[in-house]
Design an enzyme around this catalytic site. Sequence first.
Site, PDB file in Angstrom:
ATOM      1  N   ASP A   1       0.861  -1.183   0.000  1.00 47.53           N
ATOM      2  CA  ASP A   1       0.000   0.000   0.000  1.00 47.53           C
ATOM      3  C   ASP A   1       0.898   1.234   0.000  1.00 47.53           C
ATOM      4  OD1 ASP A   1      -2.161   1.770   0.260  1.00 47.53           O
ATOM      5  OD2 ASP A   1      -2.046   1.687   2.450  1.00 47.53           O
TER       6      ASP A   1
ATOM      7  N   VAL B   1       3.764   0.771   2.659  1.00 41.49           N
ATOM      8  CA  VAL B   1       3.574  -0.268   3.665  1.00 41.49           C
ATOM      9  C   VAL B   1       3.535  -1.621   2.972  1.00 41.49           C
ATOM     10  CG1 VAL B   1       2.121  -1.110   5.536  1.00 41.49           C
ATOM     11  CG2 VAL B   1       2.290   1.353   5.100  1.00 41.49           C
TER      12      VAL B   1
ATOM     13  N   GLY C   1      -9.322   7.520  -4.702  1.00 33.29           N
ATOM     14  CA  GLY C   1      -8.064   6.876  -4.376  1.00 33.29           C
ATOM     15  C   GLY C   1      -8.238   5.401  -4.071  1.00 33.29           C
TER      16      GLY C   1
ATOM     17  N   ASP D   1      -6.794   3.645  -1.893  1.00 35.52           N
ATOM     18  CA  ASP D   1      -6.840   3.386  -0.447  1.00 35.52           C
ATOM     19  C   ASP D   1      -8.253   3.537   0.108  1.00 35.52           C
ATOM     20  OD1 ASP D   1      -6.714   6.123  -1.049  1.00 35.52           O
ATOM     21  OD2 ASP D   1      -5.666   6.628   0.813  1.00 35.52           O
ATOM     22  N   LEU D   2      -9.015   4.477  -0.456  1.00 38.14           N
ATOM     23  CA  LEU D   2     -10.386   4.678   0.019  1.00 38.14           C
ATOM     24  C   LEU D   2     -11.286   3.525  -0.417  1.00 38.14           C
ATOM     25  CD1 LEU D   2     -10.797   8.523  -0.582  1.00 38.14           C
ATOM     26  CD2 LEU D   2      -9.846   7.306   1.377  1.00 38.14           C
TER      27      LEU D   2
END
Length: 258
Positions: free
Chosen positions: A6, A13, A107, A109-110
């Site tokens: 990520d 990460v 995004g 991540d969202l």
Amino acid sequence: MQIIVDIGNTDAVFGFYNQTFWQHIWRTPARRDEPAESYERRLRLWLLEADIPLSAIKTTVLSSVVPDLTPTMRAMLAELFGFEPVVVGPGIYPLLPIEILRPHEIGADLVANALAAYTRYKRTCVVVDFGTALTFTTVSGVGKMLGIAIAPGLKTAIRSLFANTAQLPEVPIEVPSSALGTSTTHAIQAGVVLGYEGLVRSLVGRIQTELNGDCIAVATGGLSGRIPSLHDVFTDVVPSLTLDGVRLIGELVTDSQK
């Protein structure tokens, strides 16, 4: 066994998922000018120290909100493990059991946060992600993304003060004993850290009111534990929630290809 990556605006990460749990999570600065070889050496070293052979990795999944780093990390993972990673993006969103809000704008991540929350709780939920940005992602109990709010993250706010003022230092993210700052450090902590406590409480409360109270709140992100007084706002605090979502996306894509 899987390697999940990520890439955020501050850190990249890497998580090693051992069938049922996160056995290792590693973090390194996400530097746009760093070559793929540097990330490869770092990942090789982590795996060596953890006694994990490269051949044990059967799937890799990459989520990135830093376009400049995406091809670098993708090439590194393909070269290191000998197969292409699953890359989170609009092309694979139709395979997910959630309805994505503006898929070409949102995004990765969202999306991962929304999927992880929907899969884990099966009820309307707002995910508060304490990262470079402070994000509020709301997903319904039937898997529809209802909306997003974005503010600067804690570190971003403090660094902005440090970078744009002549006499204010960069300070640690700690809750001060009082809102009445008696030193420069405490003054910044009072304004930013206590101010963000109010921001999170207010915005979560407003989202819950707009949804007639039928909404739980969950915290994630590297800074999710830095304001302990907020824990009563959250039903759960899951630092690995974004990684969980990226992993779930990879599993859904892999299953669809069988």
